[in-house]
Design a protein around this motif. Sequence first.
Motif, short mmCIF file in Angstrom:
data_model
loop_
_atom_site.label_atom_id
_atom_site.label_comp_id
_atom_site.label_asym_id
_atom_site.label_seq_id
_atom_site.Cartn_x
_atom_site.Cartn_y
_atom_site.Cartn_z
N ARG A 148 0.82 -1.21 0.00
CA ARG A 148 0.00 0.00 0.00
C ARG A 148 0.86 1.27 0.00
NH1 ARG A 148 -1.45 -3.52 3.78
NH2 ARG A 148 -0.62 -2.24 5.49
N PRO A 149 0.30 2.39 -0.43
CA PRO A 149 1.08 3.64 -0.51
C PRO A 149 1.62 4.12 0.84
CG PRO A 149 -0.88 3.82 -1.87
CD PRO A 149 -1.02 2.55 -1.10
N ASN A 150 0.95 3.77 1.94
CA ASN A 150 1.40 4.27 3.25
C ASN A 150 2.48 3.39 3.88
OD1 ASN A 150 -0.32 2.11 3.73
ND2 ASN A 150 -1.14 2.97 5.62
N GLN A 151 2.87 2.32 3.19
CA GLN A 151 3.92 1.44 3.71
C GLN A 151 5.30 1.94 3.27
OE1 GLN A 151 1.92 -2.21 2.11
NE2 GLN A 151 2.58 -3.12 4.05
N ILE A 152 6.32 1.46 3.97
CA ILE A 152 7.70 1.74 3.62
C ILE A 152 8.36 0.43 3.21
CG2 ILE A 152 9.95 2.54 4.44
CD1 ILE A 152 8.48 4.34 6.42
N VAL A 153 9.01 0.44 2.05
CA VAL A 153 9.75 -0.72 1.57
C VAL A 153 11.23 -0.34 1.49
CG1 VAL A 153 10.15 -2.29 -0.37
CG2 VAL A 153 7.81 -1.69 0.30
N VAL A 154 12.06 -1.09 2.20
CA VAL A 154 13.49 -0.80 2.26
C VAL A 154 14.26 -1.93 1.60
CG1 VAL A 154 15.48 -0.34 3.75
CG2 VAL A 154 13.19 0.48 4.42
N SER A 155 15.05 -1.60 0.59
CA SER A 155 15.94 -2.57 -0.03
C SER A 155 17.33 -2.44 0.57
CB SER A 155 16.01 -2.32 -1.54
OG SER A 155 17.06 -3.07 -2.12
N ILE A 156 17.97 -3.57 0.86
CA ILE A 156 19.35 -3.51 1.35
C ILE A 156 20.33 -3.96 0.27
CG2 ILE A 156 18.52 -3.97 3.70
CD1 ILE A 156 20.00 -6.74 3.43
N THR A 157 19.86 -4.03 -0.98
CA THR A 157 20.64 -4.58 -2.08
C THR A 157 21.07 -3.48 -3.03
OG1 THR A 157 19.26 -6.56 -1.88
CG2 THR A 157 20.66 -6.40 -3.81
N SER A 158 22.36 -3.26 -3.15
CA SER A 158 22.85 -2.09 -3.88
C SER A 158 22.52 -2.07 -5.36
CB SER A 158 24.37 -1.94 -3.67
OG SER A 158 25.08 -3.07 -4.14
N PRO A 159 22.53 -3.18 -6.12
CA PRO A 159 22.27 -3.06 -7.56
C PRO A 159 20.82 -2.81 -7.93
CG PRO A 159 23.52 -5.06 -7.05
CD PRO A 159 22.96 -4.54 -5.77
#
Length: 277
Positions: free
Chosen positions: A87-98
């Motif tokens: 959903r738009p109010n969520q936060i998605v964090v990637s820890i993968t540089s590429p």
Amino acid sequence: MTVGFIGTGSMGRTLIEAFIQAGKLKPADILAANRTKAKAALLAKNHPGLRVAHSNRQLAEESPCIFLCIKPKEYRAVLEEIKDVVRPNQIVVSITSPVMIRDLEEWVPAKVAKIIPSITQAVLSGNSLFVPGSRLTEEDQEMLWDLFSTVSRPLVIEERHTRIASDLASCSPAFLANLLEKLADAAVEETKIPPEAARSLVTQMAHGLGRLLTEGGFTLESLQDRVAVPGGITREGLNLLDQDVGPVFNRLIRLTHAKYDEDVQQVQHSLCTGKKV
């Protein structure tokens, strides 16, 4: 707030256990999912209260903040699984540089960030690299900054500097450990000093070196000047290292960047083929 971790391999596990160790997250705050469910189950066993999701989709539905602790080649499958429930109010964090932020923002409607951790977070130390996405609010950034401040010293970087910053913050512990191993092995080979003594000497030296640079008021340059007197043994050794070792690091950086460029192209080909949201 429930914080979800998709991927409980080496770095996912490191982050989860660091946040618990720092007291920032309680096990009950954490929802984990992993392709090999036994790994997530082991985490839950070691940290009572930590919950294991039945699927990535369930985790995405129940977690206001989602960490993607997965390999680049796994992103397409995971995003396909969760994109319809994010959903738009969520936060998605990637820890993968590429994996580029712009690509993630095309796949999910959530607020996206890239935060690259380091193995040093296992001892609540080192830098974490913070690249905010275009949708993150100031409040979102403060929340993530506060979270990572308990296990590291966060550093905001531009995404174009992700690779070199990762080399210095995340890869260097392995690079330097390799150099110390080679130094100890050479000492054993040349002088027959017992291997356990050589390993202890370089390990304790590295511990003290870190404290000198972070607590003792020394810089990289001033420490060398303090130890190496003109005409002395250390100065002779530094001259040799400047001549023979210095160029190796230029080659090392060129190598990591070439591999990174290859990984970026492969990820973008994967993510840009097919339907997005």
